[in-house]
Design an enzyme around this catalytic site. Sequence first.
Site, PDB file in Angstrom:
ATOM      1  N   ARG A 116      46.682  38.722  40.244  1.00 25.56           N
ATOM      2  CA  ARG A 116      45.649  37.844  39.683  1.00 25.56           C
ATOM      3  C   ARG A 116      45.982  37.410  38.259  1.00 25.56           C
ATOM      4  NH1 ARG A 116      40.944  37.538  42.649  1.00 25.56           N
ATOM      5  NH2 ARG A 116      40.776  39.008  44.392  1.00 25.56           N
ATOM      6  N   HIS A 150      48.267  36.512  45.936  1.00 30.75           N
ATOM      7  CA  HIS A 150      46.992  35.921  45.523  1.00 30.75           C
ATOM      8  C   HIS A 150      47.138  34.424  45.246  1.00 30.75           C
ATOM      9  CE1 HIS A 150      43.001  35.626  43.866  1.00 30.75           C
ATOM     10  NE2 HIS A 150      43.471  35.171  42.727  1.00 30.75           N
ATOM     11  N   LYS A 212      31.417  30.231  43.520  1.00 32.30           N
ATOM     12  CA  LYS A 212      31.004  31.335  42.665  1.00 32.30           C
ATOM     13  C   LYS A 212      31.711  31.236  41.332  1.00 32.30           C
ATOM     14  CE  LYS A 212      34.509  34.704  44.092  1.00 32.30           C
ATOM     15  NZ  LYS A 212      34.805  35.955  44.799  1.00 32.30           N
TER      16      LYS A 212
END
Length: 333
Positions: A116, A150, A212
Amino acid sequence: MPGTKYVPSSQNDEILVPGQFGRILLFPGSASQELGKEIADFLGTHVGQYKRTVFPNENIFIQLKESVRGQDVYLVQTLASPIHESIFEMLIMIDTLKRDSAGRINVVIPYLSYARSDKKDQPRVGITARLLANLIETAGADRYITIDLHAGQIQGFFNIPGDALTAFHLLSDYFFEKAIENLVVVSTDLGFAKKGRNWAEKLGTPLVIIEKRRTGNDSKSEALSIIGDVRGKNVLLVDDEVLTGGSIANAAQLVRDNGAQDVYLAFTHPVLAPGGVQKLAEIGLKEIVTTNTLPMPPEKQLPNMKVLSVAPLLAAVILRANQGRSVGELFNE
């Protein structure tokens, strides 16, 4: 493709003959002992022998118990907790294999931690995924194999060739065969929308996206809105990894508030930090499907959880890499 098979026959005589890069030798690190043995079984080869010692000062010592000179070596080490011990053990093993004159060193990392941290999205921060790639190369790896990074751009952090695989076919085949009626695929965030679209196309369902926003540098996030219709539908939440379960809990609550019926969950990497398993248990999901890219001890498993093995996929890729054959053919690419 539904029904895609990754399992090479353990009776295949090709296994016994040195491939283009020498004979396959497989060494599982301490974080991937079970997975490494399973891969070796599929390949019909033995697990390489070595001694691992941790001294009182926490220094790790590795000694090979067999020669790897001139051989095609595959080190299997997922970056599981304790992550930094797993990383440094992997680097030491790579260096040890290099100094014993291995013909080619392939590092198989089912789960790459720090993925990440792949860009400077805030002032005065590092890009740790790039640092980790540099460390792997400097230690002496010639090739890497990993599953579901990711972000795709992480492949560009490596200056050595590699195979960035996906568990998408494995997971989606499972749900394709279940043939859940009135199903809709829900991507748990905008960043996963493209992969979510692949799920929807494979299963022949609509795609819904949850928008989100993370509230800081911690693992907390807030589900804000839903793009699409889930009323009266069975929902399949898809993601690449689950850490605390907070995002999944928010997503499950949001789709239920919008009229969804049964809620399923599929994800590749069961990171499942402390409290994560309990959170998943509290959500009331119909079924949870994940893989063994990370160790799944009994305390991390739930009665409604199905763990699919990536060993057949990795065994097939290792065999093809050893023989200099196309990996893309496994996925009709």
